[in-house]
Write a protein that holds these residues in place. Structure first.
Motif, PDB file in Angstrom:
ATOM      1  N   ILE A  33     -29.355  24.746  10.961  1.00 21.45           N
ATOM      2  CA  ILE A  33     -28.279  25.498  11.623  1.00 21.45           C
ATOM      3  C   ILE A  33     -27.071  25.617  10.701  1.00 21.45           C
ATOM      4  CG2 ILE A  33     -26.719  25.580  13.615  1.00 21.45           C
ATOM      5  CD1 ILE A  33     -28.809  24.049  15.189  1.00 21.45           C
ATOM      6  N   PHE A  34     -26.737  24.520  10.017  1.00 25.05           N
ATOM      7  CA  PHE A  34     -25.616  24.546   9.081  1.00 25.05           C
ATOM      8  C   PHE A  34     -25.902  25.486   7.916  1.00 25.05           C
ATOM      9  CE2 PHE A  34     -25.361  20.126  10.849  1.00 25.05           C
ATOM     10  CZ  PHE A  34     -24.197  20.320  11.575  1.00 25.05           C
ATOM     11  N   ARG A  35     -27.131  25.445   7.399  1.00 30.85           N
ATOM     12  CA  ARG A  35     -27.493  26.305   6.272  1.00 30.85           C
ATOM     13  C   ARG A  35     -27.336  27.782   6.628  1.00 30.85           C
ATOM     14  NH1 ARG A  35     -33.112  23.466   4.168  1.00 30.85           N
ATOM     15  NH2 ARG A  35     -32.204  21.561   3.302  1.00 30.85           N
ATOM     16  N   VAL A  36     -27.827  28.137   7.813  1.00 23.69           N
ATOM     17  CA  VAL A  36     -27.748  29.541   8.240  1.00 23.69           C
ATOM     18  C   VAL A  36     -26.300  29.952   8.462  1.00 23.69           C
ATOM     19  CG1 VAL A  36     -28.396  31.203  10.027  1.00 23.69           C
ATOM     20  CG2 VAL A  36     -30.062  29.492   9.258  1.00 23.69           C
ATOM     21  N   ALA A  37     -25.539  29.102   9.163  1.00 24.90           N
ATOM     22  CA  ALA A  37     -24.137  29.413   9.437  1.00 24.90           C
ATOM     23  C   ALA A  37     -23.343  29.566   8.141  1.00 24.90           C
ATOM     24  CB  ALA A  37     -23.525  28.319  10.313  1.00 24.90           C
ATOM     25  N   LEU A  38     -23.559  28.646   7.201  1.00 23.79           N
ATOM     26  CA  LEU A  38     -22.858  28.732   5.920  1.00 23.79           C
ATOM     27  C   LEU A  38     -23.255  29.982   5.136  1.00 23.79           C
ATOM     28  CD1 LEU A  38     -22.906  25.028   4.627  1.00 23.79           C
ATOM     29  CD2 LEU A  38     -20.877  26.412   5.084  1.00 23.79           C
ATOM     30  N   THR A  39     -24.547  30.329   5.202  1.00 19.05           N
ATOM     31  CA  THR A  39     -25.012  31.533   4.513  1.00 19.05           C
ATOM     32  C   THR A  39     -24.336  32.774   5.067  1.00 19.05           C
ATOM     33  OG1 THR A  39     -27.167  30.542   4.023  1.00 19.05           O
ATOM     34  CG2 THR A  39     -27.035  32.941   3.962  1.00 19.05           C
ATOM     35  N   LEU A  40     -24.250  32.878   6.390  1.00 21.45           N
ATOM     36  CA  LEU A  40     -23.595  34.026   7.013  1.00 21.45           C
ATOM     37  C   LEU A  40     -22.126  34.115   6.606  1.00 21.45           C
ATOM     38  CD1 LEU A  40     -25.099  33.862  10.620  1.00 21.45           C
ATOM     39  CD2 LEU A  40     -25.414  35.718   8.979  1.00 21.45           C
ATOM     40  N   ILE A  41     -21.450  32.978   6.615  1.00 28.01           N
ATOM     41  CA  ILE A  41     -20.026  32.960   6.270  1.00 28.01           C
ATOM     42  C   ILE A  41     -19.818  33.288   4.794  1.00 28.01           C
ATOM     43  CG2 ILE A  41     -17.989  31.476   6.081  1.00 28.01           C
ATOM     44  CD1 ILE A  41     -19.098  29.986   8.594  1.00 28.01           C
ATOM     45  N   LYS A  42     -20.665  32.697   3.950  1.00 24.96           N
ATOM     46  CA  LYS A  42     -20.522  32.925   2.507  1.00 24.96           C
ATOM     47  C   LYS A  42     -20.848  34.364   2.129  1.00 24.96           C
ATOM     48  CE  LYS A  42     -21.350  30.533  -1.835  1.00 24.96           C
ATOM     49  NZ  LYS A  42     -21.973  29.346  -2.483  1.00 24.96           N
ATOM     50  N   GLN A  43     -21.923  34.916   2.731  1.00 24.68           N
ATOM     51  CA  GLN A  43     -22.300  36.298   2.424  1.00 24.68           C
ATOM     52  C   GLN A  43     -21.220  37.292   2.827  1.00 24.68           C
ATOM     53  OE1 GLN A  43     -26.093  37.022   4.319  1.00 24.68           O
ATOM     54  NE2 GLN A  43     -27.232  36.549   2.463  1.00 24.68           N
ATOM     55  N   HIS A  44     -20.474  36.960   3.882  1.00 23.31           N
ATOM     56  CA  HIS A  44     -19.468  37.886   4.403  1.00 23.31           C
ATOM     57  C   HIS A  44     -18.048  37.387   4.156  1.00 23.31           C
ATOM     58  CE1 HIS A  44     -23.186  38.772   6.647  1.00 23.31           C
ATOM     59  NE2 HIS A  44     -22.754  40.012   6.631  1.00 23.31           N
ATOM     60  N   GLN A  45     -17.887  36.534   3.163  1.00 25.19           N
ATOM     61  CA  GLN A  45     -16.578  35.955   2.867  1.00 25.19           C
ATOM     62  C   GLN A  45     -15.507  37.026   2.646  1.00 25.19           C
ATOM     63  OE1 GLN A  45     -16.556  33.377  -0.534  1.00 25.19           O
ATOM     64  NE2 GLN A  45     -14.372  32.978  -0.451  1.00 25.19           N
ATOM     65  N   ALA A  46     -15.790  37.993   1.802  1.00 25.27           N
ATOM     66  CA  ALA A  46     -14.791  39.030   1.499  1.00 25.27           C
ATOM     67  C   ALA A  46     -14.388  39.790   2.757  1.00 25.27           C
ATOM     68  CB  ALA A  46     -15.345  39.997   0.451  1.00 25.27           C
ATOM     69  N   PHE A  47     -15.362  40.084   3.617  1.00 23.83           N
ATOM     70  CA  PHE A  47     -15.089  40.809   4.861  1.00 23.83           C
ATOM     71  C   PHE A  47     -14.212  39.972   5.794  1.00 23.83           C
ATOM     72  CE2 PHE A  47     -16.461  41.905   9.256  1.00 23.83           C
ATOM     73  CZ  PHE A  47     -16.000  43.212   9.285  1.00 23.83           C
ATOM     74  N   ILE A  48     -14.535  38.681   5.930  1.00 30.30           N
ATOM     75  CA  ILE A  48     -13.759  37.793   6.803  1.00 30.30           C
ATOM     76  C   ILE A  48     -12.324  37.672   6.306  1.00 30.30           C
ATOM     77  CG2 ILE A  48     -13.525  35.410   7.636  1.00 30.30           C
ATOM     78  CD1 ILE A  48     -16.604  35.213   7.483  1.00 30.30           C
ATOM     79  N   LEU A  49     -12.171  37.600   4.992  1.00 33.74           N
ATOM     80  CA  LEU A  49     -10.838  37.411   4.402  1.00 33.74           C
ATOM     81  C   LEU A  49      -9.945  38.645   4.538  1.00 33.74           C
ATOM     82  CD1 LEU A  49     -11.723  35.385   1.177  1.00 33.74           C
ATOM     83  CD2 LEU A  49     -10.708  34.537   3.310  1.00 33.74           C
ATOM     84  N   GLU A  50     -10.500  39.756   5.001  1.00 32.95           N
ATOM     85  CA  GLU A  50      -9.686  40.936   5.279  1.00 32.95           C
ATOM     86  C   GLU A  50      -8.841  40.752   6.543  1.00 32.95           C
ATOM     87  OE1 GLU A  50     -12.384  44.160   5.626  1.00 32.95           O
ATOM     88  OE2 GLU A  50     -12.922  44.206   3.505  1.00 32.95           O
ATOM     89  N   ALA A  51      -9.211  39.764   7.379  1.00 24.26           N
ATOM     90  CA  ALA A  51      -8.500  39.524   8.639  1.00 24.26           C
ATOM     91  C   ALA A  51      -7.073  39.063   8.372  1.00 24.26           C
ATOM     92  CB  ALA A  51      -9.250  38.478   9.464  1.00 24.26           C
ATOM     93  N   THR A  52      -6.155  39.522   9.213  1.00 27.68           N
ATOM     94  CA  THR A  52      -4.740  39.186   9.014  1.00 27.68           C
ATOM     95  C   THR A  52      -4.115  38.459  10.200  1.00 27.68           C
ATOM     96  OG1 THR A  52      -4.109  41.384   9.837  1.00 27.68           O
ATOM     97  CG2 THR A  52      -4.379  41.129   7.446  1.00 27.68           C
ATOM     98  N   ASN A  53      -4.883  38.278  11.280  1.00 27.08           N
ATOM     99  CA  ASN A  53      -4.336  37.581  12.446  1.00 27.08           C
ATOM    100  C   ASN A  53      -5.469  36.940  13.253  1.00 27.08           C
ATOM    101  OD1 ASN A  53      -5.428  39.698  14.209  1.00 27.08           O
ATOM    102  ND2 ASN A  53      -3.714  40.944  13.499  1.00 27.08           N
ATOM    103  N   PHE A  54      -5.086  36.209  14.294  1.00 26.61           N
ATOM    104  CA  PHE A  54      -6.027  35.443  15.115  1.00 26.61           C
ATOM    105  C   PHE A  54      -7.139  36.317  15.712  1.00 26.61           C
ATOM    106  CE2 PHE A  54      -7.702  33.293  18.736  1.00 26.61           C
ATOM    107  CZ  PHE A  54      -7.506  31.933  18.571  1.00 26.61           C
ATOM    108  N   PRO A  55      -6.792  37.372  16.482  1.00 24.78           N
ATOM    109  CA  PRO A  55      -7.856  38.180  17.083  1.00 24.78           C
ATOM    110  C   PRO A  55      -8.711  38.905  16.051  1.00 24.78           C
ATOM    111  CG  PRO A  55      -5.709  39.194  17.461  1.00 24.78           C
ATOM    112  CD  PRO A  55      -5.457  37.829  16.917  1.00 24.78           C
TER     113      PRO A  55
END
Length: 253
Positions: A212-234
């Motif tokens: 579960i950790f491996r999959v979750a980390l893979t999803l977060i790492k693969q989409h890191q640039a996209f996630i970092l575009e966020a500028t606020n909580f919502p």
């Protein structure tokens, strides 16, 4: 003949697990992917069969029944047979078997998947028991201590592996439970495509909860640039909802 053609078209619009495909489903890409993936599935089926032969160890209120896979034709009341009754039997039996857990939201989806794959009440029951009682202890207990602990562990792993995302979460005060709780509770059901979920579950039964950790980390790492575009909580919460849309089965292979 018209009725026969209509029946074939309807069958084509439903995947092998009973879920109706959307109108914009890309059949050509799916068929191209699956023609390659079939070889992999065959190899894994042989390996999984050998593992099972070698190891024999895997053997409250239910108001969620009507909400379990409403888009799956096999769980509709009009289906013959309707798998809702099978699901009910498995969940009630497990509630009596493990009174410390009883029934917890999310178990209906897991049991439903097991029923779709095994097509057998007893096998589904024992696989559910293996998941809840041995592989994921305290995930579905009233206090959900195991679930909460593992979400915090994921947060620590993200700090080490994807520190920029961890810093973003901390800066805006977003708790991990807000964005990944469904990943953990439903074991990626309705988060990733069916074939991908089943591959993850193969690994989960064989290697344990670290998958579960491996999959979750893979999803977060693969989409890191996209996630970092966020500028606020919502915006952060919305990014996490979007990163699982359109993920193809082969990406986590």
């Amino acid at each position: 003949m018209a009725g026969l053609e209509d029946g074939r078209e309807w069958a084509y619009r439903v995947d092998p697990y009973g879920f109706e495909r959307p109108d914009d489903f890309d059949y050509a890409s799916y068929e191209a992917f699956f023609s390659r993936y079939l070889v992999v599935l065959t190899r894994r089926a042989i390996k999984w069969s050998k593992l099972l032969k070698g190891k024999n160890s895997i053997q409250k209120s239910l108001k969620d029944m009507n909400r379990t896979f409403p888009d799956n034709v096999k769980f509709r009341r009009t289906a013959d047979p309707c798998l809702q009754q099978t699901l009910y039997n498995v969940l009630v039996a497990y509630g009596h078997h493990n009174k410390a857990v009883g029934y917890c939201q999310g178990m209906n989806f897991i049991a439903g998947y097991l029923i779709l794959i095994t097509k057998n009440e007893e096998e589904s029951f024992w696989l559910l028991d293996a998941l809840i009682g041995r592989i994921l202890p305290d995930y579905y207990s009233p206090a959900m201590v195991g679930l909460k602990t593992d979400q915090e562990v994921l947060g620590e792993l993200v700090k080490m592996k994807v520190p920029a995302v961890a810093e973003l979460m901390e800066r805006h005060g977003v708790m991990w439970t807000l964005v990944v709780s469904r990943w953990f509770i439903c074991l990626f059901i309705d988060i990733l495509p069916v074939e991908t979920v089943l591959r993850i579950w193969d690994c989960l039964f064989y290697e344990g909860s670290k998958i579960i950790f491996r999959v979750a980390l893979t999803l977060i790492k693969q989409h890191q640039a996209f996630i970092l575009e966020a500028t606020n909580f919502p915006d952060i919460c919305d990014k996490f909802k979007q990163i699982t849309k359109g993920v193809m089965g082969g990406q986590l292979d």
